[in-house]
Design a protein around this motif. Sequence first.
Motif, PDB file in Angstrom:
ATOM      1  N   LYS A 182       0.856  -1.181   0.000  1.00 17.13           N
ATOM      2  CA  LYS A 182       0.000   0.000   0.000  1.00 17.13           C
ATOM      3  C   LYS A 182       0.890   1.228   0.000  1.00 17.13           C
ATOM      4  O   LYS A 182       1.832   1.324   0.785  1.00 17.13           O
ATOM      5  CB  LYS A 182      -0.921   0.016   1.224  1.00 17.13           C
ATOM      6  CG  LYS A 182      -1.928   1.170   1.210  1.00 17.13           C
ATOM      7  CD  LYS A 182      -2.857   1.097   2.410  1.00 17.13           C
ATOM      8  CE  LYS A 182      -3.891   2.215   2.377  1.00 17.13           C
ATOM      9  NZ  LYS A 182      -4.792   2.175   3.561  1.00 17.13           N
ATOM     10  N   GLU A 222       0.579   5.474  -0.102  1.00 18.17           N
ATOM     11  CA  GLU A 222      -0.228   6.689  -0.054  1.00 18.17           C
ATOM     12  C   GLU A 222       0.694   7.881  -0.240  1.00 18.17           C
ATOM     13  O   GLU A 222       1.783   7.930   0.353  1.00 18.17           O
ATOM     14  CB  GLU A 222      -0.977   6.809   1.274  1.00 18.17           C
ATOM     15  CG  GLU A 222      -2.076   5.778   1.457  1.00 18.17           C
ATOM     16  CD  GLU A 222      -2.979   6.107   2.635  1.00 18.17           C
ATOM     17  OE1 GLU A 222      -3.014   7.293   3.038  1.00 18.17           O
ATOM     18  OE2 GLU A 222      -3.639   5.188   3.146  1.00 18.17           O
ATOM     19  N   ASP A 249      -3.826  13.889  -4.187  1.00 15.27           N
ATOM     20  CA  ASP A 249      -3.513  12.722  -3.354  1.00 15.27           C
ATOM     21  C   ASP A 249      -3.773  11.439  -4.133  1.00 15.27           C
ATOM     22  O   ASP A 249      -4.651  11.405  -5.011  1.00 15.27           O
ATOM     23  CB  ASP A 249      -4.381  12.721  -2.088  1.00 15.27           C
ATOM     24  CG  ASP A 249      -4.207  13.994  -1.271  1.00 15.27           C
ATOM     25  OD1 ASP A 249      -3.053  14.416  -1.088  1.00 15.27           O
ATOM     26  OD2 ASP A 249      -5.227  14.560  -0.842  1.00 15.27           O
ATOM     27  N   ILE A 307      -3.616   6.809  -3.808  1.00 21.19           N
ATOM     28  CA  ILE A 307      -3.407   5.570  -3.041  1.00 21.19           C
ATOM     29  C   ILE A 307      -3.215   4.435  -4.049  1.00 21.19           C
ATOM     30  O   ILE A 307      -4.022   4.275  -4.969  1.00 21.19           O
ATOM     31  CB  ILE A 307      -4.598   5.246  -2.123  1.00 21.19           C
ATOM     32  CG1 ILE A 307      -4.820   6.353  -1.099  1.00 21.19           C
ATOM     33  CG2 ILE A 307      -4.367   3.908  -1.415  1.00 21.19           C
ATOM     34  CD1 ILE A 307      -6.061   6.149  -0.243  1.00 21.19           C
TER      35      ILE A 307
END
Length: 289
Positions: free
Chosen positions: A125, A127, A156, A158
């Motif tokens: 993951k 971010e 932003d 992810i």
Amino acid sequence: CMKPTKKTLLYTAYIIGITVIFLYYLFPSEAVRDYVVYKIARVNPGISVTIDRVSPVLPPGIKLHAVGIARDNRALVDLDSVKITPGLLSFFSSTKTARFNGRFNGGTVNGWAEVDNRKKAHTEKIEGTISGVQVQGIPAVKLLGAYKISGILAGDFIIGVSESRRSMTGKLTLADCRIGFDQPIIGQSSLRFKSINADLVLKNGTLAIKKFSARGNQLNADISGTIALNRGRRGNALSLKGSVTPHHGFLAKIENSIPANLFQQQKAGKTTIPFIVGGTLEAPNVRID
């Protein structure tokens, strides 16, 4: 208690200084670089990464210099540098974490990454936040060919990887945007927008545009739908719908470039033109709804 003498402090500073110098100059840059490239290639077989060199940094971490990311021998992103600082406590856990700070195209990308290396469930993951990036210098944007896009990118994102499944979400803003066309559209060689806001989801090779809102002095546009990125030139890769609202001053300029019935609708007060886009990225098919 005894206070450290000036001589002791000087010796301590000397030892620390010499250690840092030796660590820096004896740092196995090539070995670390090859290892990082190898690990990325294993996790993402379709992605190739090149790194000019690697150096140690403080607080404890590494700095990657001149990083290139490509897919199928096509350059996607070139970064000036990326600093990676691992989470020290994560060394004692199956889940490793690290913070990163990169510079490219006049802007920055910052965030953190998490990797679970357990054999039964490898997951990742990432971010991050993008700020002040000049999109016209990004190689992936240059691949669009018939469209020349410039502006300042922020937002932003992810990225998630679980076994063979990959996904990416992003809420991005492009400010002071200009889109140039190889072939004029409605008599215009380019369009300008004060801002473009997009809410995107990329999953299993399909880009879902949940929201695309462009606002400019010439016109406003809103688009939603999907783009199948892995179908190549065949199939209905584009499934988009949207609307365009030209401003009155701009409408007068393009009067001779749009169908007469649309211009009559505009005069009648119907200021929004709905449309549907099908076909492929190479040959889009636009139909007024």
